[in-house]
Structure formats: structure tokens, C-alpha cells
Motif scaffolding. Structure first.
Motif, short mmCIF file in Angstrom:
data_model
loop_
_atom_site.label_atom_id
_atom_site.label_comp_id
_atom_site.label_asym_id
_atom_site.label_seq_id
_atom_site.Cartn_x
_atom_site.Cartn_y
_atom_site.Cartn_z
N TYR A 61 0.80 -1.23 0.00
CA TYR A 61 0.00 0.00 0.00
C TYR A 61 0.83 1.28 0.00
N ALA B 202 -13.05 -0.95 -6.26
CA ALA B 202 -12.73 -2.38 -6.12
C ALA B 202 -13.54 -3.24 -7.08
N CYS B 203 -14.68 -2.73 -7.54
CA CYS B 203 -15.63 -3.61 -8.21
C CYS B 203 -16.00 -3.13 -9.61
N GLY C 7 -8.38 -3.58 -9.00
CA GLY C 7 -9.82 -3.82 -9.02
C GLY C 7 -10.14 -5.26 -9.39
N GLY C 8 -11.34 -5.71 -9.09
CA GLY C 8 -11.79 -7.05 -9.45
C GLY C 8 -12.90 -6.96 -10.48
N ALA D 201 -8.79 -10.94 -9.44
CA ALA D 201 -9.89 -11.83 -9.12
C ALA D 201 -11.06 -11.59 -10.07
N LEU E 91 -16.18 0.83 -2.47
CA LEU E 91 -16.72 0.35 -1.20
C LEU E 91 -15.96 0.98 -0.04
N THR F 187 -13.86 -7.64 3.20
CA THR F 187 -12.81 -6.91 3.92
C THR F 187 -11.59 -7.78 4.26
P1 ADP Z 1 -10.14 -5.27 0.61
O1 ADP Z 1 -10.22 -5.73 2.02
O2 ADP Z 1 -8.78 -5.47 0.02
O3 ADP Z 1 -10.61 -3.86 0.40
P2 ADP Z 1 -12.32 -7.16 0.04
O4 ADP Z 1 -11.79 -8.46 0.54
O5 ADP Z 1 -13.32 -6.45 0.87
O6 ADP Z 1 -11.09 -6.18 -0.31
O7 ADP Z 1 -12.94 -7.40 -1.39
C1 ADP Z 1 -13.81 -6.44 -1.95
C2 ADP Z 1 -13.78 -6.50 -3.45
O8 ADP Z 1 -12.53 -6.01 -3.90
C3 ADP Z 1 -13.90 -7.87 -4.07
O9 ADP Z 1 -15.20 -8.34 -4.19
C4 ADP Z 1 -13.28 -7.62 -5.40
O10 ADP Z 1 -14.19 -6.96 -6.26
C5 ADP Z 1 -12.14 -6.71 -5.06
N1 ADP Z 1 -10.91 -7.46 -4.76
C6 ADP Z 1 -10.51 -7.94 -3.59
N2 ADP Z 1 -9.33 -8.58 -3.69
C7 ADP Z 1 -8.96 -8.51 -4.96
C8 ADP Z 1 -7.85 -8.96 -5.72
N3 ADP Z 1 -6.87 -9.66 -5.16
N4 ADP Z 1 -7.82 -8.67 -7.02
C9 ADP Z 1 -8.80 -7.97 -7.60
N5 ADP Z 1 -9.86 -7.51 -6.93
C10 ADP Z 1 -9.97 -7.77 -5.65
#
Ligand code: ADP
Length: 581
Positions: free
Chosen positions: A27, A99-100, A127-128, A176, A296, A430
């Protein structure tokens, strides 16, 4: 927006060693040699400043510094954290904060490989991505231009999987994906089995999009039709029960596929005038339109307990946190650098945000409530009901100042209530955020009370859940030996010197019945605009019939989808729980 109560800003953030390691690895800004050149405090300042700058768009004369401080304080006290891409990228070159994502895939080679490219761009920024493959013609179908035969959805998924593998070597984290296929696609059986070979499609979660009509047919032992999406022809009739049995069987075996109840998701689509929702993000908590993205953020509920003799939920503090977080997340949309113009456009039309929670299990323990008790369900109802209604109020207040989301006309809110955001709440897993905040993840119960962590120099260290450590010291039954045994897999029940009340309170994921997990997910879903990420744990000796029952219960309890995990099954999930990082 309501007057903000001044909260103290800590000088130093209370991070665990583990949190520090995670931050340093992925980070914090680094120099060319890979050495961190910012401290966690600098990171949070960078994020707060970048996001608060959005306020100037609406009021060029606003006291942006004081808003920045509000945001800084919220994060520095670990009471609220935005999703990982916001922490990583805000105020930096990439500037991609969500993230999404959901991308469309049409039945054409160009569209498929555009989506592969767009996926790579999104993964690069952390992002995922989620996709529906339902529009692709089935395997062995004719291809007009070449006279050859089509590869089908499952083959094309491999292209996305390989691209994900390649990108993760250079990106911030392993990418992901979610792949969705409609239950009436002719290749559905191939899809259901797609992950059964070890090492295949490891960067994907799979979910079958089941319709209400299909679930009806499962119940009535009826048939349903498989249709070729290319020309609408009915290819075959199937017994719904047979397909459902295959889904359940393989979920029992490996955890995949999950299901999403696609009609229910669309019944909750806030902007039906823009089209249908066909997929969610990778972990299932965020249904989105094609090209839509969402950012999020999660409130740490373990910090929302007050004590004056008796411990209770601090609703004043929670209300303040919700309002400030909604404002923060709405601001994120305005400073976000989107990876594609189509995504920028779609996202700015609906302005979806996803405020959720973490540390729920910690909060329950602090309140003296066992996760699998009726009181826990009541607490979930009260807390999430409050967050849902406060977040909507905050979005309404923002709409009064900043205007409604642009796609408001024709939305479900049209003529009822003016909203700034087409959705406000989402319960994310999370996975990493909870490590940074040092709390239990999402709405999950504790997975274990003690576990062994491998330290970098090869030594092992037993880590004890801080609430359990305190309880065992205060209760006079703390021993190093017990903690080591617990970390090695022993159950608390085996220790005669531990009081019954403590055993009840510190219930862990595997002691909770699958039905108990679903009930908790259902309560949170009731008060969540989007969806809820939750793992429904089964013991290793659970039967296929147990899984069947829970999949049906998920439908009856109005979940938007379900995934299960049976202890010891060969799951190969792209998401890590973070516990082993
Ligand atoms: P974080 O705790 O890192 O913010 P989360 O575990 O809450 O993430 O996951 C939230 C969303 O973030 C997932 O549904 C996905 O869309 C995205 N995400 C999480 N991890 C990954 C990853 N390794 N690669 C791509 N996207 C991810």
C-alpha cells in the motif's frame, strides 16, 4: 450536511505488526529500490486530501482542510476504511479507486478480447472484475464468418484466466474474477464442472445465475428449457432437479459453483431503465450493470461500542461515522480516474457506493453476545437497519446540495425520494482491510481464537485473538500451553478449566451451523441495498443433502446469492481470507 462533531485525531495510528507488514508490502509508496517512502500516516493523509478535494467542485469556498481532517480522523482511528484501491492509488499516478467492476461480453471475438484487455487494465490497478458469459453461443455452434465451430463460454474463460495470471506478476495484488452463466445456457453442465480439475481457472469464482422459474421447477420436479443465446432456439429440455443436484454436488466437493438469484438481484436493480444486471463483482457482494463500477468502504463496528457501566452500541458515533463515510464515498466518484471512458460514464450516471461493516464478530463479543444466539441476530438487525437508514438520509442530504444521481429519472427512487446515490450499502469481505484495522472480517464470526503465524525468519509465533486473550487473563485460565494447543487445532470445549459462558461467547465459524450462517447473512441482506459477502461454513463430514438444504434455504430466506465452504474441500478460491498473508 449535518454539523460534524469534532473527534480527536490520533498522532499515531494503532497498527499491529501484521497490519504494518501488509501496508509496507502493497500500500505504501515505494522508491525504485522497493523501500517504503511514506508512513501509514502519510498514506492516510494522501487519501484524505485527495478525496476531500472533491468538495471544492460543489463549494469552491468550503473549508476543505477541515473536511480533510474529518476524513483523516475516521481512517486514522481505524473506524472506517475505503476499499484497497482507494488506499493504494489515491493521490498517485494510477488514481483508480474502485474495487468492483462488471464488463459486458458479447457474442463476438472482438468483444471478448476487448473485455480481456479491459480486465487487464482493471487488475493492474487492484480492481476485481465480474462477467456474464451467457451471451456467448455454445460450444460447437456454427460460426458464420469462418464456417468453423465456436469454442463456447468455458473455453473463452481460460483467456481471461491466463491474462489474470500474467498481470498479477506486475500488479499490486493477484487479480480476481467472477464468471456467471445463466442456468438456461446450453453449456451449463460444462460450466458447472469447469473448476473440477485442479489448477484450472484458479483466478475465477463461478456462479450459476438461477431464475425464480428454475427454482420453482427444482421444487416441483419440473423441466426447463436450454436456449441458444445466439438465435434464441430451444436446444434441449432438462430436469431442473438434475442440474441443481450437479451444482450442489460440486459445491459440496470443491466450493464451486455458487449461485446468484438473478431475478431477485434484478428486482432490487435501482436503475432498471438502464438495463438488466447480469453479473456481480468477484466476491458476489456488488451486482452491477455492464461497465459499471463501485467503490466500497467499511465501518469498523468494534470501535462503535461505548461503556458506561454496561457496554452498548454508540449510535451517536455510528451515525456520525455513517454520514461522513457516505460523503467520503460520494467524493471518491468525483476524483476517481476510471480505467475506461465507458466505465466513467456509467459509474457517474448511477453514483453507486457500497458502505458496509467489518468487526461485527468483535463487537458482539465486546457486548457479551454469542454469534449464534438470537440476540446476535437482533443486534445485526438493529445495527444494519440503522446504517441503512442513516446512509440513505446522508445520500438524501447530499442530493439536496449536489443534485440527484444523473440516472434518477426512471429509477426506483423517481418521484419518491431524491437520492445522490443509486445504492448506498454493500457488505464486502474486507479480506485485507480487516487486517489493517485489526478486527474480525466483514460480518464473519471468528475463524479461530489462536493461530500460528510464520515470521519472515522462519520462526513461528502463536497469535491470540485479543478479546480471547483478555477474557482468559481476566478469567484466570490463560496459559501458553492452551494457546498453542488451540493454534494447533484443539477446540475450546476440550478445556475443562474454561467456564461454559466463555465457551459459548467465543464460538467459532465451524461450530456455527450452516443454517446459522445463512440466517445471519439474511438479516444483513434485509438492510443492504446491494449484496452481502458471507462464507457459509460446513464441517468436513457434512453431506450433499446438507448443502442442498442450505442452497434452498438461501433462496427462501431472500439472499441474493450463496457460496459455501466445506472444511477440507479442495476449494481453489482467488480470494485469500488474508489469514495466511
Ligand atoms: P479489501 O479488504 O482489500 O478492500 P475485500 O476483501 O473487501 O477487499 O474485497 C472487496 C472487493 O474487492 C472484491 O469483491 C473484489 O471486487 C475486489 N478485490 C478484492 N481482492 C482482490 C484482488 N486480489 N484482485 C482484484 N480484486 C480484488
Amino acid at each position: 450536511v449535518k454539523a460534524m462533531k469534532k473527534q480527536p485525531i490520533p498522532e499515531k495510528i494503532g497498527l499491529s505488526d501484521n497490519a504494518l507488514q501488509v501496508l509496507e508490502k502493497r500500500y505504501l509508496k515505494k522508491d525504485k529500490a522497493g523501500k517504503a517512502i511514506e508512513k501509514p500516516e502519510d498514506m492516510i493523509r494522501r487519501v484524505a486530501r485527495t478525496i476531500a478535494a472533491a468538495e471544492l467542485i460543489y463549494d469552491p469556498k468550503c473549508d476543505v482542510r477541515s473536511i480533510e481532517d474529518e476524513f483523516y480522523g475516521l481512517m486514522a482511528r481505524l473506524e472506517f476504511l475505503p476499499n484497497s484501491p482507494t488506499l493504494m492509488n489515491a493521490g498517485r499516478e494510477l488514481g483508480q479507486l474502485s474495487a468492483c467492476f462488471v464488463l459486458p461480453i458479447d457474442d463476438a471475438i472482438e468483444s471478448i478480447f476487448d473485455a480481456v484487455k479491459h480486465t487487464a487494465m482493471i487488475h493492474k490497478s487492484g480492481g476485481g472484475t465480474g462477467f456474464s458469459f451467457s451471451r456467448l453461443r455454445p460450444e460447437k455452434d456454427r460460426v458464420g464468418s469462418t464456417g468453423g465451430v465456436a469454442s463456447g463460454p468455458v473455453s473463452f474463460m481460460r483467456a481471461f484466466d491466463v491474462a489474470t495470471d500474467v498481470i498479477k506478476q506486475g500488479g499490486t495484488r493477484r487479480g480476481a474474477n467472477m464468471a456467471i452463466l445463466s442456468v438456461d445456457h446450453p453449456d451449463i453442465e460444462r460450466f458447472i464442472k469447469a473448476k473440477q480439475t485442479a489448477g484450472v481457472l484458479t483466478n475465477f469464482n463461478l456462479s450459476v445465475a438461477v431464475t425464480d422459474a428454475f427454482m420453482e421447477a427444482v421444487r416441483n420436479n419440473g423441466e426447463y428449457e436450454l436456449k441458444n443465446p445466439h438465435n434464441g432456439e430451444v436446444v434441449e429440455k432438462k430436469k431442473a432437479r438434475d442440474i441443481f443436484d450437479q451444482i450442489v454436488n460440486l459445491a459440496w466437493k470443491t466450493g464451486d459453483p455458487g449461485v446468484v438469484f438473478i431475478d431477485r438481484i434484478n428486482a432490487g436493480n435501482p436503475t432498471p431503465q438502464l438495463g438488466k444486471i447480469e453479473s456481480t463483482n468477484p466476491c458476489g457482494e456488488q451486482p452491477l450493470l455492464p461497465y459499471e463500477s463501485c467503490n466500497l468502504g467499511s465501518i469498523n463496528l468494534s470501535k462503535m461500542v461505548k461503556s458506561n457501566g454496561k457496554k452498548t452500541i454508540d449510535y451517536d458515533k455510528l451515525g456520525y461515522t455513517v454520514r461522513t463515510a457516505v460523503r467520503f464515498l460520494d467524493d471518491v466518484i468525483d476524483v476517481n480516474k476510471f480505467p475506461l471512458p465507458q466505465i466513467a460514464e456509467r459509474t457517474r450516471q448511477t453514483r453507486k457506493i457500497g458502505l458496509g461493516v467489518m468487526g461485527f464478530a468483535d463487537m458482539l463479543i465486546d457486548l457479551g453476545i454469542a454469534y449464534d444466539s438470537p440476540a446476535a441476530l437482533d443486534t445485526a438487525e438493529a445495527v444494519m437497519g440503522f446504517i441503512e437508514s442513516e446512509s440513505h438520509k446522508a445520500s438524501e442530504e447530499l442530493a439536496a446540495i449536489r443534485g440527484t444521481f444523473p440516472a434518477y429519472d426512471g429509477s426506483v427512487y423517481d418521484g419518491k425520494v431524491k437520492m445522490r446515490n443509486a445504492s448506498c450499502t454493500t457488505i464486502a469481505p474486507t479480506g485485507t482491510l480487516s487486517i489493517i484495522a485489526g478486527c474480525s472480517s466483514g460480518i464473519e464470526p471468528h475463524f479461530a481464537l489462536c493461530f500460528t503465524r510464520n515470521i519472515m525468519d522462519g520462526t513461528k509465533m502463536v497469535e491470540v485473538n485479543p478479546y480471547f486473550e483478555r477474557a482468559s487473563v481476566e478469567g484466570g485460565f490463560f496459559s501458553k500451553e492452551m494457546m498453542e494447543k488451540l493454534a494447533g487445532g484443539a477446540h475450546l470445549e476440550e478445556f475443562a478449566n474454561v467456564p461454559e459462558a466463555v465457551k459459548k461467547l467465543f464460538v467459532t465459524a465451524h461450530q456455527i451451523t450452516p443454517e446459522g450462517h445463512v440466517k445471519m447473512q439474511a438479516v444483513f441482506q434485509k438492510y443492504t441495498d446491494n449484496a452481502v459477502s458471507k462464507t457459509v461454513n460446513f464441517p468436513a463430514n457434512a453431506t450433499v443433502a446438507d448443502v442442498d438444504k442450505v442452497y434452498l434455504m438461501a433462496f427462501d430466506d431472500k439472499l441474493k446469492g450463496i457460496t459455501i465452504y466445506r472444511d477440507g474441500c479442495k476449494a481453489d478460491q482467488p480470494m485469500s481470507t488474508g489469514k495466511t498473508e
